[in-house]
Design an enzyme around this catalytic site. Structure first.
Site, PDB file in Angstrom:
ATOM      1  N   SER A  88      -4.415  -5.111   8.133  1.00  0.00           N
ATOM      2  CA  SER A  88      -3.991  -4.411   6.686  1.00  0.00           C
ATOM      3  C   SER A  88      -3.733  -2.824   7.183  1.00  0.00           C
ATOM      4  CB  SER A  88      -5.216  -3.883   5.736  1.00  0.00           C
ATOM      5  OG  SER A  88      -4.865  -3.202   4.742  1.00  0.00           O
ATOM      6  N   VAL A 110       2.385 -23.505  20.216  1.00  0.00           N
ATOM      7  CA  VAL A 110       2.673 -22.912  21.599  1.00  0.00           C
ATOM      8  C   VAL A 110       1.434 -23.172  22.309  1.00  0.00           C
ATOM      9  CG1 VAL A 110       3.277 -20.869  22.817  1.00  0.00           C
ATOM     10  CG2 VAL A 110       4.198 -21.097  20.721  1.00  0.00           C
ATOM     11  N   HIS A 144       1.019  -1.152   0.098  1.00  0.00           N
ATOM     12  CA  HIS A 144      -0.010  -0.189  -0.002  1.00  0.00           C
ATOM     13  C   HIS A 144       0.851   1.437   0.025  1.00  0.00           C
ATOM     14  CE1 HIS A 144      -4.103  -1.651   0.572  1.00  0.00           C
ATOM     15  NE2 HIS A 144      -3.541  -2.687   1.283  1.00  0.00           N
ATOM     16  N   CYS A 190      -6.453 -25.222 -15.135  1.00  0.00           N
ATOM     17  CA  CYS A 190      -7.201 -26.595 -14.673  1.00  0.00           C
ATOM     18  C   CYS A 190      -7.027 -26.832 -13.249  1.00  0.00           C
ATOM     19  CB  CYS A 190      -6.547 -27.668 -15.777  1.00  0.00           C
ATOM     20  SG  CYS A 190      -4.986 -28.309 -14.829  1.00  0.00           S
ATOM     21  N   CYS A 207      -1.851 -32.110 -12.999  1.00  0.00           N
ATOM     22  CA  CYS A 207      -0.534 -32.250 -12.398  1.00  0.00           C
ATOM     23  C   CYS A 207      -0.557 -32.600 -10.916  1.00  0.00           C
ATOM     24  CB  CYS A 207       0.370 -31.162 -12.718  1.00  0.00           C
ATOM     25  SG  CYS A 207      -0.213 -29.608 -11.664  1.00  0.00           S
ATOM     26  N   CYS A 230       3.716 -29.250 -14.585  1.00  0.00           N
ATOM     27  CA  CYS A 230       2.446 -28.374 -14.562  1.00  0.00           C
ATOM     28  C   CYS A 230       2.028 -27.719 -15.931  1.00  0.00           C
ATOM     29  CB  CYS A 230       2.228 -27.305 -13.378  1.00  0.00           C
ATOM     30  SG  CYS A 230       1.056 -26.110 -13.731  1.00  0.00           S
TER      31      CYS A 230
END
Lengths: 421, 496
Positions: free
Chosen positions: B344, B176, B51, B449, B454, B408
């Site tokens: 954010s 933890v 940002h 796909c 793959c 892939c």
């Protein structure tokens, strides 16, 4: 001109992309016609999807006997070897370049290096891909246990892995039904096959599977949500009305650890789009003439990259046809015709290929209807063709032979329609 | 005697902190993560934006305001040192009606206060020059050229690889369970894999940072999840050149339309507040996705048909009490540093957060940090076959045939790429082999796909390299296995 001076260069009359039934039949036929051929396939083995289709029902038209998928593939492979067709496995095409009508370059990579192949023509037979869960709008948890039918089939029949034990299948087309049987045969419980349409989507012989294995079929339903922690635990199914809108309050949850998506196939044609091949929105494959040549001269297409077929026999047939087209293209420096007759879709016809006919040769039209109907007539009014059919369904491709002299009767176009008899 | 530091959470914050603290001679750094791999929490699913720093009100959210712009500047350097895929394409905050300009002016003014360079308001004409595909309803925008995008998980992986190369020890699949405090000082953390001694504990536990703090007796804040949902489209769908925002509302920056770094049009997120107990709820919803679709259409009317969707996903933002980042050494427990509520612009702020933590250690804990004579700031990105020109690819294949084998097909990811990914997974201590670990490092399975071709091959490679049966390979950690046994397991009744 050489695009890549540092990369080893190979030269052939024709490069066939894809070593499934369409590509193998195309390569064999092209070789028989005296062309130099290179067949490329990305898998470690030839046959495309066939080696994982361990059920029978293949080859009745093409070999005149019933075979399993691996047997069908093996026969074509044997023919390739006997003819001395050069092929490479583990070879993935990165790019097709179209320099001029008789100058194509196919760039591929393989464990022995990256190569450029110069060819006069290309037969593209790369098959299709399956639609996946995200494409059909399924929401919910992101868990393991969601497979496309092909992925589940690969796991089971190539790698020997059992995906799960309580299965819900989305889609009652042939692929979904065959996977339902496959899971049942291995002792898994197939809880339901869910079909969006009010009728089953597969060939009649495959719909019988549901009865044979006592599998519930939910017509006019869809899977909308998946829940689970780590792995699928349950799926939400809702009823849909005649406009495919969800019926409020009709939700039901089915407990399952596996969701198999069999929601149709899409021709894998991105590489063709890149070189400007025109695509028919109805088939998802290229627009072709009666030699299966695309709108880019010298680029031919066959099999499920052209149109999604029901039968491998038609796929192999298209491969041969594309090879014959390639021979003509190379010998004459192009596919010529005094006129091209456009094939139009009339009433209740969802798709039809080829799109353009020359009238100079016999052709097979491959078509599908939009909705099921009984007691119908398939008509081509421009040439006075009429064919009575007891039943038509979207699931069953109609293959219609037209003779050259019949086609010639049409002027600019001919319309294929399916109407009440 | 080195000072032992335990960082809880290997997301973008924890990984950045680990990297910065790995510079110091007198620290022994341990990075603790409950997931099988790094970056799988909050860092995994977000808008992946760096940002501009104009959005955070310095009066209300001083930490966010200060660290966002600093983080942006640092990322410009870090992406180069660590070879993290990125693009600096700038953002447009779009006005659709006259009154939006009042808000844009406010953002411009705020950006100036926060020290954001090069921002300005652009008129309709310039706007369409910057973004031709934008809705014709647009009447102007705030143009922020310093905004960019990175791959958030690849960034975490790069940071951790670099940290490990500089001596940081990782503890994956380590949860933890408690913080040991004696005489007002931290002594270490209790985990499912035993006790890890520590003089300093840094709580970068994302959604669970409030629970971790409570283990140390600190409970003045709570984290609740705020869900955001997204669509990703196939890479042949045209997307915008810039990051497009609507004019923001008090709750959210709004539904973004962007072309993410792999070239896919992406839209999202919406914002839905969930109760604190819903921290594991990463499910997409029909309603949420509808909201995103409708919101995105306002800026980008030419959304493709739904059949072009290749993925939908949801992310959770860890929203803290008060709304600002909580980054401080807690006075009542010496050695306990909170890095909590990193919502954010957390991804953007992460490098600045890491330097802030180093400063807190020196300033508030009074520990003088001694720089290493030899610290390696560089990390090489994994080989991506699809990025190599054919000549270069050919050289690679000649040296190692596995680079010539494509696994892939949608994204042209080679077996070599995948084997390299597996090597790097092992390097940072990934114990449970999962397809997602390969996916985030190589982009395999993320194409048209979605892995149906793959994924089985990747499973084979993982099984071979980790020496386990293929059905035991997971999608994303224990409990998400690919299969239940070999194909005859049910018939033999010996299900794995």
């Amino acid at each position: 001109m050489e695009p890549f001076p540092e990369i080893p260069m190979l030269g052939y009359d024709v490069v066939v992309i894809g070593g499934g039934p369409a590509g193998m039949a195309a390569a064999a036929r092209a070789k028989e016609l005296g062309l130099s051929v290179l067949l490329l396939d990305e898998n470690d083995y030839l046959g495309g999807i066939l080696p994982q289709c361990i059920h029978s029902g293949f080859g009745i038209h093409y070999f005149k006997e019933e075979l399993t998928g691996p047997e069908f593939a093996a026969r074509l492979a044997k023919r390739l070897v006997e003819l001395g067709v050069e092929y490479r496995t583990a070879a993935r095409v990165l790019e097709i370049r179209n320099y001029s009508d008789l100058e194509k370059v196919v760039i591929f990579t393989s464990p022995s290096g990256v190569y450029q192949v110069w060819a006069k023509a290309v037969i593209y037979a790369a098959g299709a891909r399956e639609r996946h869960a995200f494409e059909i709008g399924i929401v919910g948890d992101r868990v393991s246990g969601i497979y496309t039918a092909g992925e589940a089939q690969t796991l089971m029949d190539i790698y020997g892995v059992l995906p799960g034990k309580e299965v819900v299948i989305v889609g009652s087309g042939d692929v979904g039904l065959i996977m339902a049987r496959r899971f049942a045969l291995e002792g898994a419980k197939v809880k339901a096959v869910i079909e969006l349409m009010p009728y089953p989507g597969g060939l009649a012989r495959n719909v019988m599977i549901l009865k044979d294995f006592n599998i519930p079929l939910y017509l006019s339903h869809k899977v909308v949500e998946v829940r689970g922690k780590g792995r699928v635990q349950r799926v939400k199914v809702v009823k849909v009305d005649e406009n495919i809108n969800e019926v409020p309050g009709s939700e039901l949850w089915i407990e399952a650890d596996t969701l198999v998506i069999s929601a149709g196939l899409v021709p894998a044609v991105k590489k063709l789009k890149k070189i400007g091949v025109e695509i028919d929105p109805a088939t998802g494959g290229p627009v072709v003439n009666d030699r299966l040549e695309t709108t880019v001269p010298g680029i031919f297409v066959a099999g499920n990259s052209l149109v999604i077929n029901d039968l491998v026999d038609y796929v192999a047939e298209q491969g041969e046809l594309a090879a014959e087209g390639t021979k003509e293209f190379i010998d004459n420096g192009g596919i010529e015709s005094r006129k091209w007759i456009k094939v139009e879709k009339g009433s209740n016809v969802r798709l039809v290929v080829p799109h353009y006919l020359s009238g100079e040769r016999d052709v097979y039209l491959y078509l599908r209807v939009a909705r099921p109907m009984e007691d119908v007539e398939l008509r081509i009014p421009e040439i006075g063709k009429r064919l009575k059919l007891p039943v038509v369904k979207p699931a069953e491709m109609i293959r219609l032979k037209l003779k050259a002299e019949e086609i010639q009767k049409a002027n600019k176009k001919l319309t294929v329609e399916v109407v009440k008899a | 005697m080195k000072i032992k530091v335990a960082i809880i959470g290997a997301g973008i914050s924890g990984a950045s902190i680990a990297r910065v603290l790995s510079k110091y001679e007198n620290l022994e750094v341990h990075l603790i993560e409950k997931a099988p791999d790094v970056g799988w929490g909050v860092s995994k699913a977000n808008t992946a934006l760096i940002h501009g720093g104009y959005d955070d009100d310095p009066d209300k959210y001083p930490m966010r305001a200060k660290l966002c712009i600093r983080g942006n500047r640092l990322w410009h350097q870090w992406v180069k040192e660590l070879q993290i895929a990125h693009v600096w394409n700038g953002a447009l905050i779009v006005a659709l009606q006259e009154e939006d300009f009042d808000e844009l002016e406010r953002l411009l003014e705020r950006g100036r206060r926060n020290g954001v360079p090069e921002m300005r308001i652009v008129d309709r004409e310039e706007l369409f020059h910057l973004e031709p595909g934008l809705t014709r309803e647009a009447i102007g925008a705030l143009w922020v050229p310093i905004v960019g995008q990175i791959g958030p998980i690849p960034a975490v992986i790069a940071l951790v690889e670099n940290a490990v190369a500089n001596g940081v020890k990782t503890h994956l699949e380590t949860e933890v369970r408690g913080i040991k405090v004696e005489g007002g000082e931290v002594k270490g953390v209790e985990t499912n894999n035993g006790f890890i001694e520590a003089d300093i504990v840094i709580n970068a536990a994302g959604l669970h940072a409030d629970e971790i703090a409570r283990m140390a007796g600190i409970d003045y804040f709570e984290i609740h999840p705020r869900k955001g949902e997204y669509f990703l489209f196939d890479d042949d769908v045209p997307g915008p050149r810039r990051v497009l925002f609507p004019t923001p509302t008090p709750i959210s920056k709004g539904i973004v339309v962007t072309t993410e770094i792999s070239g896919h049009l992406m839209i999202g997120p919406n914002a839905q507040d969930l109760p604190p107990e819903k921290k594991e709820d990463f499910a997409t919803t029909k309603e949420g996705l509808e909201e995103v679709w409708e919101g995105a259409k306002k800026l980008w009317p030419q959304l493709p048909p739904r059949s072009k969707v290749i993925r939908t996903f949801a992310g959770l933002r860890p929203e803290p009490t008060g709304g600002d980042f909580i980054i401080k050494a807690e006075e009542e427990v010496w050695g306990f540093i909170n890095v909590a509520g990193i919502r954010s612009p957390g991804l953007t702020s992460a490098p600045a957060i890491a330097y802030e933590v180093a400063e807190i250690i020196q300033r508030d804990l009074g520990i003088k940090l001694v720089e290493k004579e030899k610290w390696n700031p560089y990390r090489r990105e994994i080989t991506h076959f699809f990025m190599l020109p054919p000549e270069k690819a050919n050289e690679m294949v000649k040296k190692n045939p596995s680079y010539g084998k494509i696994v892939c097909r949608c994204n042209n990811v080679s077996e070599g790429d995948i084997l390299e990914a597996i090597e790097r997974m092992k390097f940072i201590g990934v114990k449970t082999p999962s397809v997602d670990s390969v996916k985030f490092r190589t982009k395999a399975t993320t194409g048209t796909c979605q892995g149906s071709f793959c994924r089985p091959r990747i499973v084979q490679l993982l099984a071979r390299e980790y020496g386990v049966e293929p059905w035991k390979i997971t999608l994303k950690g224990k409990g998400s296995e690919i299969g239940i046994g070999d194909v005859k397991a049910l018939l033999r009744r010996d299900e794995a």
